[in-house]
Design an enzyme around this catalytic site. Structure first.
Site, PDB file in Angstrom:
ATOM      1  N   LYS A 193      83.704  52.777 -70.722  1.00 44.17           N
ATOM      2  CA  LYS A 193      85.144  52.797 -70.994  1.00 44.17           C
ATOM      3  C   LYS A 193      85.855  53.592 -69.892  1.00 44.17           C
ATOM      4  O   LYS A 193      85.708  54.796 -69.791  1.00 44.17           O
ATOM      5  CB  LYS A 193      85.444  53.459 -72.342  1.00 44.17           C
ATOM      6  CG  LYS A 193      86.916  53.249 -72.719  1.00 44.17           C
ATOM      7  CD  LYS A 193      87.443  54.230 -73.718  1.00 44.17           C
ATOM      8  CE  LYS A 193      87.883  55.536 -73.108  1.00 44.17           C
ATOM      9  NZ  LYS A 193      89.049  55.432 -72.214  1.00 44.17           N
ATOM     10  N   GLY A 245      85.047  64.391 -68.163  1.00 43.25           N
ATOM     11  CA  GLY A 245      86.429  64.605 -68.583  1.00 43.25           C
ATOM     12  C   GLY A 245      86.647  66.050 -68.960  1.00 43.25           C
ATOM     13  O   GLY A 245      85.960  66.939 -68.458  1.00 43.25           O
ATOM     14  N   SER A 246      87.564  66.256 -69.878  1.00 39.96           N
ATOM     15  CA  SER A 246      87.944  67.635 -70.208  1.00 39.96           C
ATOM     16  C   SER A 246      86.891  68.312 -71.082  1.00 39.96           C
ATOM     17  O   SER A 246      86.168  67.650 -71.832  1.00 39.96           O
ATOM     18  CB  SER A 246      89.287  67.630 -70.924  1.00 39.96           C
ATOM     19  OG  SER A 246      89.182  66.900 -72.119  1.00 39.96           O
ATOM     20  N   THR A 247      86.838  69.630 -71.010  1.00 42.82           N
ATOM     21  CA  THR A 247      85.884  70.381 -71.831  1.00 42.82           C
ATOM     22  C   THR A 247      86.204  70.198 -73.313  1.00 42.82           C
ATOM     23  O   THR A 247      85.293  70.122 -74.146  1.00 42.82           O
ATOM     24  CB  THR A 247      85.895  71.864 -71.417  1.00 42.82           C
ATOM     25  OG1 THR A 247      85.406  71.942 -70.071  1.00 42.82           O
ATOM     26  CG2 THR A 247      84.993  72.713 -72.289  1.00 42.82           C
ATOM     27  N   GLU A 267      80.001  66.117 -67.994  1.00 45.18           N
ATOM     28  CA  GLU A 267      80.502  66.697 -66.747  1.00 45.18           C
ATOM     29  C   GLU A 267      81.950  67.067 -67.028  1.00 45.18           C
ATOM     30  O   GLU A 267      82.794  66.186 -67.168  1.00 45.18           O
ATOM     31  CB  GLU A 267      80.349  65.676 -65.619  1.00 45.18           C
ATOM     32  CG  GLU A 267      80.289  66.334 -64.270  1.00 45.18           C
ATOM     33  CD  GLU A 267      81.647  66.378 -63.618  1.00 45.18           C
ATOM     34  OE1 GLU A 267      82.354  67.375 -63.822  1.00 45.18           O
ATOM     35  OE2 GLU A 267      81.981  65.413 -62.921  1.00 45.18           O
ATOM     36  N   CYS A 301      87.616  67.868 -60.583  1.00 45.59           N
ATOM     37  CA  CYS A 301      86.973  68.810 -61.505  1.00 45.59           C
ATOM     38  C   CYS A 301      86.430  70.029 -60.769  1.00 45.59           C
ATOM     39  O   CYS A 301      86.410  71.124 -61.303  1.00 45.59           O
ATOM     40  CB  CYS A 301      85.878  68.110 -62.293  1.00 45.59           C
ATOM     41  SG  CYS A 301      84.739  67.209 -61.264  1.00 45.59           S
ATOM     42  N   GLU A 398      92.154  75.514 -66.288  1.00 44.29           N
ATOM     43  CA  GLU A 398      92.110  74.429 -65.299  1.00 44.29           C
ATOM     44  C   GLU A 398      93.463  73.724 -65.277  1.00 44.29           C
ATOM     45  O   GLU A 398      93.891  73.155 -66.284  1.00 44.29           O
ATOM     46  CB  GLU A 398      91.010  73.435 -65.699  1.00 44.29           C
ATOM     47  CG  GLU A 398      90.860  72.298 -64.727  1.00 44.29           C
ATOM     48  CD  GLU A 398      89.743  71.334 -65.104  1.00 44.29           C
ATOM     49  OE1 GLU A 398      89.636  70.984 -66.292  1.00 44.29           O
ATOM     50  OE2 GLU A 398      88.982  70.945 -64.207  1.00 44.29           O
TER      51      GLU A 398
HETATM   52  P1  NAI Z   1      90.174  63.535 -71.349  1.00 43.07           P
HETATM   53  O1  NAI Z   1      88.970  64.349 -71.399  1.00 43.07           O
HETATM   54  O2  NAI Z   1      90.994  63.391 -72.584  1.00 43.07           O
HETATM   55  O3  NAI Z   1      89.833  62.049 -70.887  1.00 43.07           O
HETATM   56  C1  NAI Z   1      88.642  61.647 -70.245  1.00 43.07           C
HETATM   57  C2  NAI Z   1      88.134  60.362 -70.859  1.00 43.07           C
HETATM   58  O4  NAI Z   1      87.742  60.580 -72.205  1.00 43.07           O
HETATM   59  C3  NAI Z   1      89.151  59.235 -70.925  1.00 43.07           C
HETATM   60  O5  NAI Z   1      88.488  58.009 -70.693  1.00 43.07           O
HETATM   61  C4  NAI Z   1      89.638  59.292 -72.351  1.00 43.07           C
HETATM   62  O6  NAI Z   1      90.124  58.059 -72.828  1.00 43.07           O
HETATM   63  C5  NAI Z   1      88.383  59.665 -73.088  1.00 43.07           C
HETATM   64  N1  NAI Z   1      88.580  60.329 -74.380  1.00 43.07           N
HETATM   65  C6  NAI Z   1      89.638  61.066 -74.795  1.00 43.07           C
HETATM   66  N2  NAI Z   1      89.424  61.531 -76.037  1.00 43.07           N
HETATM   67  C7  NAI Z   1      88.218  61.070 -76.426  1.00 43.07           C
HETATM   68  C8  NAI Z   1      87.425  61.203 -77.605  1.00 43.07           C
HETATM   69  N3  NAI Z   1      87.846  61.926 -78.638  1.00 43.07           N
HETATM   70  N4  NAI Z   1      86.232  60.616 -77.659  1.00 43.07           N
HETATM   71  C9  NAI Z   1      85.774  59.912 -76.609  1.00 43.07           C
HETATM   72  N5  NAI Z   1      86.471  59.733 -75.483  1.00 43.07           N
HETATM   73  C10 NAI Z   1      87.680  60.304 -75.376  1.00 43.07           C
HETATM   74  O7  NAI Z   1      91.082  64.050 -70.188  1.00 43.07           O
HETATM   75  P2  NAI Z   1      92.647  63.808 -70.012  1.00 43.07           P
HETATM   76  O8  NAI Z   1      93.394  63.923 -71.300  1.00 43.07           O
HETATM   77  O9  NAI Z   1      92.815  62.554 -69.297  1.00 43.07           O
HETATM   78  O10 NAI Z   1      93.030  65.047 -69.148  1.00 43.07           O
HETATM   79  C11 NAI Z   1      93.322  66.307 -69.747  1.00 43.07           C
HETATM   80  C12 NAI Z   1      92.755  67.424 -68.925  1.00 43.07           C
HETATM   81  O11 NAI Z   1      91.354  67.292 -68.849  1.00 43.07           O
HETATM   82  C13 NAI Z   1      93.199  67.450 -67.500  1.00 43.07           C
HETATM   83  O12 NAI Z   1      94.405  68.094 -67.343  1.00 43.07           O
HETATM   84  C14 NAI Z   1      92.084  68.177 -66.851  1.00 43.07           C
HETATM   85  O13 NAI Z   1      92.273  69.550 -66.989  1.00 43.07           O
HETATM   86  C15 NAI Z   1      90.879  67.759 -67.631  1.00 43.07           C
HETATM   87  N6  NAI Z   1      90.106  66.687 -66.977  1.00 43.07           N
HETATM   88  C16 NAI Z   1      88.968  67.016 -66.331  1.00 43.07           C
HETATM   89  C17 NAI Z   1      88.241  66.046 -65.683  1.00 43.07           C
HETATM   90  C18 NAI Z   1      87.001  66.365 -64.968  1.00 43.07           C
HETATM   91  O14 NAI Z   1      86.531  65.560 -64.193  1.00 43.07           O
HETATM   92  N7  NAI Z   1      86.406  67.502 -65.181  1.00 43.07           N
HETATM   93  C19 NAI Z   1      88.691  64.669 -65.633  1.00 43.07           C
HETATM   94  C20 NAI Z   1      89.883  64.405 -66.387  1.00 43.07           C
HETATM   95  C21 NAI Z   1      90.554  65.400 -67.011  1.00 43.07           C
END
Ligand code: NAI
Length: 795
Positions: A193, A245-247, A267, A301, A398
């Site tokens: 996804k 994605g996010s922690t 990650e 990240c 972050e």
């Molecule tokens: P997120 O962690 O919500 O999204 C990442 C992925 O997870 C997306 O594909 C999203 O649709 C999916 N997702 C969201 N909620 C989910 C759930 N409950 N179960 C399964 N999948 C889910 O990150 P978001 O909202 O896009 O960004 C928010 C913050 O997260 C950013 O401001 C940043 O600080 C951090 N982030 C860190 C990343 C990294 O590579 N370490 C990448 C993206 C965001």
């Protein structure tokens, strides 16, 4: 003045736009509306709920994509399940050819992919063209190689089955490749996804898979938001979730999958330090900062978002940085001479703005260049914040945007303390012309990747992943590959149940418990200590007669043990591997001297004297195994394609909890503590409830073998009273728990507080006598984490 003379004066770049024509044609071909890619075909884009994906540089919609439902996810998982046996049976060479074909396709369509990525994400074309896409191809080439070699190199492993993969929006296609390439190479099938803001290159990738004739169902792409992701996480027929994605979401996924038996790799976020020592070449440092925090608009990240600079050069660096920030070019991501593009979405822009405001209200001085960011689209200028306290919002949270804080330090040890003052541990950069200093600092920083005099370099051969709350599991390298396989013996063992205490504890004789005078204490910090609660528990022999008593540890005892382990750990890890090996051999030698006593004890406990002897022999053998491994569990030097060496170092995880198996109280206990301490961890061990005396008998053996106090701590008691404190303790870095499926659930769930690493058996019995199941590299891998240190060479 003439025009040419003006240009010489200003040295301005003219616009150099990359054409969007082919990307637009591709979008038009699909009517700018996409379904999901399931079982080799596309679902109807015109039915169901859809949402728009926009170009961050213009705020204009580009295309519509479908919102994946529970049903779509179920269909995709079913397609992947159906395809998996066939994909595995194709064998290594055929899988290698498919991966190779995908790599070729990506190269062939590199420009189209780069343009589409920049349109959907807002990143400069220079980055998508020169970094993202070449790395994507490199990942598929590298893993085509692993597919080819798997049979020879991992002969005792098999694929996990169906993998669910969820990726973020910051490097859409690159994250896809980090997930898909190792999964396919190892014979898994998958459902991926993409992030809701950036689904387009994943959909084009699906088309490329069709073009290379990848069997239907091997790769499935379902678009949607977090709800679609959650449906994938919750699907019972998924064997592993790989997430970036996010922690916060990482935590939700850990909680949701706890006890399900699904493997996970996470990650997550970071707040990576960028250390500048006073002998660093400041001009290189400035370019390093540009790459560390303004690359991809800081939406990285591992972005170097905390500059820690030695006092003497702080002013000079700030001056140079400001001058450089004035010359950064921000604008249309498709312009080849642009340094910074747009922020992915308004919600992210608002998050950046509000965090900077929060920092300002806490006293931060916020500096931005004099030019203004484009008003059309979602842009945020490069930002330098000073006067930030180490505990301040901007130093701890972050931001995920082009915002860097700068703080000073005086001494190298202060630099290390500041660098590690974070709940994250993804990456770090160290800048110094003194390589001795840099290589002394690198191992002291808690991070999965350390770049010396460079930053943000990646390669498929070098594993990438975090320490602490930056998650666990690695992507890339052999360690990344191992995230997608399991030992073949597990399959056969699946139906056998790990014994629980009730299976083994002999019942007290009728007529009550007779008085016993011998009570073993706890073992904490190298000392025998009375349990805090002053209670004890009886231990019975196989015939029901009393054997002795052990201390009934409680929460306070566990906390004391963790504290003792923490104090001892760094010193233990700093010893030479040879020294740890010697101590383990000495441990075996001293244990051997007590053979009669311990085999007697085992025989009384089990009523099986032959078995007791065999268990004792196997225990000595096991200690020898880890004494042997202690100085051989070594790192590697990766041949990453830059002018550098990448040192992959295996480091201990830190303070480990070990809830030892109930069966085989001596062998099971030693099988847990020996690998953990062999590689430099300190342990808090909870021995078998059935035979805790076999562990308490070891106190003097440990003492006389020169195991330093605090390296092994033993807390006896009822598991229900001690284990919850251990597995939820925030200063425990990892936990092993060999127990029931219910134990696995509670351990994994309790681990989310500090995202500690867990290794559990889901109630699956392990044959502790078997050399493949009871010892070896699997244990050592679970006892260590890999840090990659990138060191460039040449002038
Ligand atoms: P997120 O962690 O919500 O999204 C990442 C992925 O997870 C997306 O594909 C999203 O649709 C999916 N997702 C969201 N909620 C989910 C759930 N409950 N179960 C399964 N999948 C889910 O990150 P978001 O909202 O896009 O960004 C928010 C913050 O997260 C950013 O401001 C940043 O600080 C951090 N982030 C860190 C990343 C990294 O590579 N370490 C990448 C993206 C965001």
């Amino acid at each position: 003045m003439s025009k040419v003379a003006e240009v010489f004066e200003t040295l301005e770049y003219g616009p150099a736009p990359e054409s969007a024509q082919f990307a637009n044609e591709w979008l038009e071909k699909h009517g700018r509306a996409f379904g999901h890619f399931i079982g080799g075909s596309w679902t109807d884009a015109s039915t169901g709920v859809s949402f728009e994906t926009a170009n961050p540089a213009t705020a204009q919609p580009i295309a519509k994509v479908s919102q994946g439902t529970v049903e779509h996810v179920a269909a995709a998982v079913a397609a992947a399940r159906a395809a998996q046996p066939g994909w595995w049976e194709l064998g290594p060479h055929v899988r290698a050819r498919y991966l190779y074909a995908i790599a070729r396709k990506i190269q062939k369509h590199g420009r189209l992919l780069a343009v589409l990525e920049s349109m959907d994400n807002g990143k400069p074309i220079r980055e998508s063209r020169d970094l993202d896409i070449p790395l994507v191809a490199r990942h598929f080439y590298h893993h085509a190689g692993w597919a080819q070699l798997m049979e020879d190199e991992l002969p005792d492993y098999e694929p996990l089955g169906v993998v669910g993969q969820i990726i973020p929006w910051n490097f859409p296609l690159l994250m896809l490749s980090w997930k898909i390439a190792p999964a396919l190479a190892t014979g898994n099938t998958l459902v991926l996804k993409p992030a809701e803001f950036t689904p387009l290159t994943a959909l084009l990738f699906a088309e490329l898979c069709q073009e290379v004739g990848l069997p239907d169902g091997v790769v499935n792409i379902v678009t949607g938001d977090g709800e679609t992701g959650a449906a994938l996480v919750d699907h019972p027929d998924v064997d592993k979730i790989a997430f970036t994605g996010s922690t916060d979401v990482g935590r939700i996924i850990r909680e949701a999958t706890a006890g399900s038996g699904k493997r996970i790799s996470l990650e997550l976020g970071g707040k990576s330090p960028f250390l500048v020592f006073e002998d660093a070449d400041l001009d290189s440092v400035v370019e390093g900062v540009v790459d560390a925090i303004w690359f991809n608009q800081g939406q990285v990240c591992c972005a170097g978002s905390r500059i820690l600079v030695q006092e003497g050069v702080a002013e000079a660096l700030e001056r140079k940085l400001r001058a450089r920030m004035e010359t950064l070019r921000m604008g249309n991501p498709l312009d080849k001479s642009v340094d910074m593009g747009a922020i992915v979405a308004p919600v992210q822009l608002e998050r950046i703005e509000s965090l900077v405001e929060q920092g300002r209200s806490e006293g931060a001085e916020v500096w931005q260049p004099s030019w203004s960011a484009p008003r059309e689209g979602w842009f945020y200028p490069p930002t330098l914040c000073t006067n930030v306290a180490p505990s301040g919002t901007l130093a701890q949270i972050e931001v995920f945007g082009p915002v860097v804080v700068m703080m000073t330090f005086r001494t190298p040890s202060e630099a290390v303390a500041l660098a590690n003052d974070s709940r994250y541990g993804l990456a770090a950069s160290i800048w110094s012309e003194n390589i001795n200093l840099a290589l002394d600092i690198a191992p002291k920083i808690k991070a999965g990747t350390v770049w010396v005099n460079c930053t943000n370099l990646f390669d498929a051969a070098s594993g990438f992943g975090g320490y602490r709350e930056s998650g666990y599991g690695r992507e890339g390298g052999e360690e990344g590959l191992l995230e997608y396989v399991r030992p073949t013996w597990e399959h056969a063992a699946q139906l056998q149940r790990e014994p629980t205490a009730n299976d083994g504890i002999a019942q007290p004789p009728a007529g009550g418990t007779p008085a016993i005078d011998r009570t073993a204490k706890l073992y904490i910090g190298g000392k025998q200590s009375r349990p805090d609660g002053n209670y004890s528990l009886p231990v019975y022999a196989a015939d029901g007669s009393p054997m002795g008593e052990v201390g009934r540890g409680n929460r306070k005892d566990v906390r004391n043990a963790v504290e003792a382990a923490r104090k001892a750990q760094a010193g233990w890890a700093a010893r030479s591997a040879h020294n740890r090996a010697q101590i383990l051999y000495y441990f075996a030698e001293n244990l051997e001297a007590r053979r009669a006593e311990l085999t007697g004890r085992l025989a009384t406990l089990s009523g099986d004297s032959e078995g007791a002897s065999a268990e004792f022999d196997a225990t000595i053998d096991r200690i020898f195994t880890y004494a042997a491994w202690a100085d051989k569990w070594e790192g590697r030097v990766h041949h990453t394609p830059f002018r550098n060496v990448t040192l992959a170092m295996k480091e201990p995880i830190g303070v480990m909890g070990a809830v030892c198996p109930q069966a085989h109280p001596l062998l099971g206990f030693v099988s847990c503590i020996a690998p953990l301490i062999a590689v430099g961890n300190a342990v808090v061990a909870i021995p078998s409830e059935v035979g805790p005396l076999l562990a308490t008998d070891l106190y003097q053996v440990l003492d006389t073998s020169d195991v330093p106090g605090g390296v092994v701590n033993i807390v006896t008691g009822l598991r229900s009273e001690v284990v919850p404190t251990l597995e939820s303790h925030d200063d425990v870095d990892g936990i092993w728990h060999f127990g029931s499926a219910e134990d696995a659930r509670s351990t994994e769930s309790a681990s989310t507080g500090n995202m500690k690493r867990t290794w559990v058996s889901y109630g699956r019995a392990r044959d502790w006598f078997d050399r493949q199941q009871g010892q070896g590299q699997e244990f050592l891998r679970e006892a260590t984490q890999v840090k990659n240190i990138w060191v460039p060479y040449g002038e």
